[in-house]
Design a protein around this motif. Structure first.
Motif, PDB file in Angstrom:
ATOM      1  N   GLU A 180       0.844  -1.192   0.000  1.00  0.00           N
ATOM      2  CA  GLU A 180       0.000   0.000   0.000  1.00  0.00           C
ATOM      3  C   GLU A 180       0.883   1.246   0.000  1.00  0.00           C
ATOM      4  O   GLU A 180       1.916   1.281   0.659  1.00  0.00           O
ATOM      5  CB  GLU A 180      -0.880  -0.001   1.244  1.00  0.00           C
ATOM      6  N   PRO A 181       0.494   2.285  -0.733  1.00  0.00           N
ATOM      7  CA  PRO A 181       1.299   3.510  -0.761  1.00  0.00           C
ATOM      8  C   PRO A 181       1.418   4.127   0.644  1.00  0.00           C
ATOM      9  O   PRO A 181       0.460   4.180   1.398  1.00  0.00           O
ATOM     10  CB  PRO A 181       0.516   4.442  -1.687  1.00  0.00           C
ATOM     11  N   GLY A 182       2.619   4.558   0.967  1.00  0.00           N
ATOM     12  CA  GLY A 182       2.861   5.214   2.248  1.00  0.00           C
ATOM     13  C   GLY A 182       3.107   4.255   3.402  1.00  0.00           C
ATOM     14  O   GLY A 182       3.488   4.680   4.482  1.00  0.00           O
ATOM     15  N   ARG A 183       2.906   2.973   3.214  1.00  0.00           N
ATOM     16  CA  ARG A 183       3.122   2.000   4.280  1.00  0.00           C
ATOM     17  C   ARG A 183       4.588   1.575   4.290  1.00  0.00           C
ATOM     18  O   ARG A 183       5.210   1.433   3.243  1.00  0.00           O
ATOM     19  CB  ARG A 183       2.230   0.788   4.050  1.00  0.00           C
ATOM     20  N   PHE A 184       5.140   1.357   5.488  1.00  0.00           N
ATOM     21  CA  PHE A 184       6.537   0.942   5.614  1.00  0.00           C
ATOM     22  C   PHE A 184       6.708  -0.455   5.014  1.00  0.00           C
ATOM     23  O   PHE A 184       5.996  -1.390   5.362  1.00  0.00           O
ATOM     24  CB  PHE A 184       6.967   0.939   7.079  1.00  0.00           C
ATOM     25  N   PHE A 185       7.637  -0.580   4.106  1.00  0.00           N
ATOM     26  CA  PHE A 185       7.890  -1.848   3.433  1.00  0.00           C
ATOM     27  C   PHE A 185       9.358  -1.858   3.037  1.00  0.00           C
ATOM     28  O   PHE A 185       9.740  -1.236   2.051  1.00  0.00           O
ATOM     29  CB  PHE A 185       6.982  -1.951   2.199  1.00  0.00           C
ATOM     30  N   PRO A 186      10.238  -2.526   3.812  1.00  0.00           N
ATOM     31  CA  PRO A 186      11.685  -2.436   3.593  1.00  0.00           C
ATOM     32  C   PRO A 186      12.159  -2.792   2.191  1.00  0.00           C
ATOM     33  O   PRO A 186      13.061  -2.153   1.662  1.00  0.00           O
ATOM     34  CB  PRO A 186      12.271  -3.406   4.610  1.00  0.00           C
ATOM     35  N   SER A 187      11.566  -3.797   1.540  1.00  0.00           N
ATOM     36  CA  SER A 187      12.089  -4.185   0.230  1.00  0.00           C
ATOM     37  C   SER A 187      11.776  -3.144  -0.831  1.00  0.00           C
ATOM     38  O   SER A 187      12.238  -3.250  -1.957  1.00  0.00           O
ATOM     39  CB  SER A 187      11.554  -5.553  -0.201  1.00  0.00           C
ATOM     40  N   ARG A 188      11.031  -2.119  -0.472  1.00  0.00           N
ATOM     41  CA  ARG A 188      10.773  -0.998  -1.367  1.00  0.00           C
ATOM     42  C   ARG A 188      12.100  -0.321  -1.755  1.00  0.00           C
ATOM     43  O   ARG A 188      12.228   0.263  -2.816  1.00  0.00           O
ATOM     44  CB  ARG A 188       9.860  -0.019  -0.632  1.00  0.00           C
TER      45      ARG A 188
END
Length: 87
Positions: free
Chosen positions: A60-68
């Motif tokens: 989801e946009p704006g959600r913390f996601f390390p592999s981003r």
């Protein structure tokens, strides 16, 4: 308060771990070398994993996601979303 002198041991016994009271002179160098090799192998595995990562569902946009930070597919998807939102 010590255990006394070192116990006598058979000098003809060979052990891959170094035998009794082993303290090789170059243990620090050997440890540094194997540490560097392990780091290199882990870095190569990480790189290959990041290149082969494929997602069917994006975060989801704006959600913390390390592999981003390292996944090319998510980066491209977010750029497309940003371009769509500007239009």
């Amino acid at each position: 308060m010590g255990g006394g002198p070192k116990v006598r041991y058979p000098k003809h016994v060979w052990s891959p771990a170094g035998g009794w009271y082993s303290q090789p002179a170059n243990w620090k160098t050997n440890t540094a070398i194997i540490g560097a090799v392990m780091f290199g192998v882990a870095a190569m595995a990480f790189t290959v994993s990041a290149e082969r990562e494929f997602r069917t569902k994006f975060p989801e946009p704006g959600r913390f996601f390390p592999s981003r930070w390292w996944t090319k597919q998510i980066g491209e998807h977010e750029k497309e979303l940003a371009a769509q939102n500007k239009s």
